[in-house]
Enzyme design. Structure first.
Site, PDB file in Angstrom:
ATOM      1  N   ILE A 166       0.833  -1.205   0.000  1.00 15.49           N
ATOM      2  CA  ILE A 166       0.000   0.000   0.000  1.00 15.49           C
ATOM      3  C   ILE A 166       0.868   1.255   0.000  1.00 15.49           C
ATOM      4  O   ILE A 166       0.673   2.166  -0.817  1.00 15.49           O
ATOM      5  CB  ILE A 166      -0.957   0.012   1.208  1.00 15.49           C
ATOM      6  CG1 ILE A 166      -1.870  -1.208   1.183  1.00 15.49           C
ATOM      7  CG2 ILE A 166      -1.783   1.287   1.209  1.00 15.49           C
ATOM      8  CD1 ILE A 166      -2.751  -1.341   2.425  1.00 15.49           C
ATOM      9  N   TYR A 167       1.809   1.309   0.921  1.00 22.01           N
ATOM     10  CA  TYR A 167       2.651   2.501   1.046  1.00 22.01           C
ATOM     11  C   TYR A 167       3.425   2.755  -0.251  1.00 22.01           C
ATOM     12  O   TYR A 167       3.470   3.893  -0.744  1.00 22.01           O
ATOM     13  CB  TYR A 167       3.617   2.321   2.210  1.00 22.01           C
ATOM     14  CG  TYR A 167       4.476   3.536   2.483  1.00 22.01           C
ATOM     15  CD1 TYR A 167       3.973   4.613   3.214  1.00 22.01           C
ATOM     16  CD2 TYR A 167       5.789   3.607   2.018  1.00 22.01           C
ATOM     17  CE1 TYR A 167       4.747   5.727   3.470  1.00 22.01           C
ATOM     18  CE2 TYR A 167       6.569   4.716   2.267  1.00 22.01           C
ATOM     19  CZ  TYR A 167       6.060   5.774   2.995  1.00 22.01           C
ATOM     20  OH  TYR A 167       6.832   6.882   3.234  1.00 22.01           O
ATOM     21  N   SER A 168       4.035   1.727  -0.812  1.00 22.18           N
ATOM     22  CA  SER A 168       4.791   1.894  -2.054  1.00 22.18           C
ATOM     23  C   SER A 168       3.893   2.389  -3.180  1.00 22.18           C
ATOM     24  O   SER A 168       4.290   3.266  -3.964  1.00 22.18           O
ATOM     25  CB  SER A 168       5.449   0.573  -2.455  1.00 22.18           C
ATOM     26  OG  SER A 168       6.502   0.231  -1.572  1.00 22.18           O
ATOM     27  N   SER A 170       1.199   4.189  -2.861  1.00 22.75           N
ATOM     28  CA  SER A 170       0.815   5.589  -2.632  1.00 22.75           C
ATOM     29  C   SER A 170       1.918   6.545  -3.066  1.00 22.75           C
ATOM     30  O   SER A 170       1.635   7.632  -3.592  1.00 22.75           O
ATOM     31  CB  SER A 170       0.468   5.797  -1.148  1.00 22.75           C
ATOM     32  OG  SER A 170       1.621   5.798  -0.325  1.00 22.75           O
ATOM     33  N   LYS A 171       3.164   6.154  -2.876  1.00 21.37           N
ATOM     34  CA  LYS A 171       4.277   7.027  -3.235  1.00 21.37           C
ATOM     35  C   LYS A 171       4.593   6.957  -4.727  1.00 21.37           C
ATOM     36  O   LYS A 171       4.942   7.972  -5.351  1.00 21.37           O
ATOM     37  CB  LYS A 171       5.510   6.680  -2.402  1.00 21.37           C
ATOM     38  CG  LYS A 171       5.316   6.898  -0.906  1.00 21.37           C
ATOM     39  CD  LYS A 171       4.931   8.335  -0.569  1.00 21.37           C
ATOM     40  CE  LYS A 171       4.892   8.590   0.919  1.00 21.37           C
ATOM     41  NZ  LYS A 171       4.581  10.007   1.260  1.00 21.37           N
TER      42      LYS A 171
END
Length: 263
Positions: A166-168, A170-171
């Protein structure tokens, strides 16, 4: 007289400018806010924790700068609109913005994650930044002075480790987003870039065991963890005239950590 003018410009390249910084209470946002002020800008400090924002504002003012703390939830569209409008009412302009607020969310293999986990991270890291950029650009276009916007991406936008689906995402979305926006607003003399930090000693990193931090430092070409100032200085520089021909770029600030891959 010429020498003194050049010295003043060099010491305060953002004199007379107004900068907006989100996530400004701690870490990279705080470091950038202090640097914006040191370079002559009036600074609007935004974030969820009012006490921390006011501490940074006081620090800037004690050093002779101008600052205003505006508590803001960057996932709330109305709050973002109020933030930008209050900036214009109080300081009369908006020249630079550093959209730094973000969350790591739950880090786990995808089978252990929920749609709520996905929505929480995307709501702040992508939707929130998109809304901020939209409001900031509208203000800059209305004023007609041009401007510079910087967002905080991550080295994990172009790499990944287990648990960062998820984090990757989003970035990485931020890195793609600015390409289109740079083309859209370039004719208005508005630039937009990202900084992509590596392993940085921020409050988000405090729960990481020392042995892990040592291992991260050992992987970097410069053999150390980054500091908030390492990233904040680059974000601030991107908003000066020295970076006037840079737009649509996501700049790694990782001490060479990702040269050989993130694992």
């Amino acid at each position: 007289m010429t020498t003194e003018t050049n010295k003043t410009t060099s010491d305060a390249p953002l004199a007379g400018r107004v900068a907006l910084v989100t996530g400004a209470g701690t870490g990279i946002g705080r470091a950038a806010a202090l640097r914006f002020a040191q370079r002559g800008a009036a600074v609007v400090l935004a974030g969820r924790r009012e006490a921390e924002l006011r501490t940074v504002a006081n620090e800037i003012e004690m050093a002779g700068g101008r600052a205003r703390a505006i508590p803001t939830d960057v996932s709330d569209e109305r709050a973002i609109q109020r933030l930008v409008e209050e900036t214009l009412v109080h300081f009369g302009r908006l020249d630079a913005a550093f959209n730094n607020a973000g969350i790591s969310g739950t880090m786990a293999p995808i089978a252990q994650l929920s749609a709520a986990d996905f929505d929480a991270v995307m709501g702040v890291n992508l939707r929130g930044v998109w809304l901020l950029v939209k409001a900031e650009i509208a203000a800059m276009q209305r004023l007609g002075h041009g401007g510079a916007i910087v967002n905080t991406s991550s080295f994990l936008g172009r790499a990944a480790t287990v648990g960062t689906s998820i984090y990757s995402a989003s970035k990485a979305a931020l890195d793609a987003m600015i390409l289109a926006i740079a083309l859209e607003v370039g004719p208005d003399n508005i630039r937009i870039n990202n900084v992509a930090p590596g392993a940085i000693q921020t409050p988000m990193m405090q729960g990481t065991p020392p042995a892990v931090q040592d291992a991260l430092a050992a992987r970097a070409a410069l053999k150390r963890m980054g500091t908030p100032e390492d990233v904040g200085d680059v974000a601030t520089w991107l908003c000066t005239e020295e970076a006037r021909f840079i737009t649509g770029q996501s700049i790694l600030v990782d001490g060479g950590f990702t040269i050989s891959g993130p694992r």
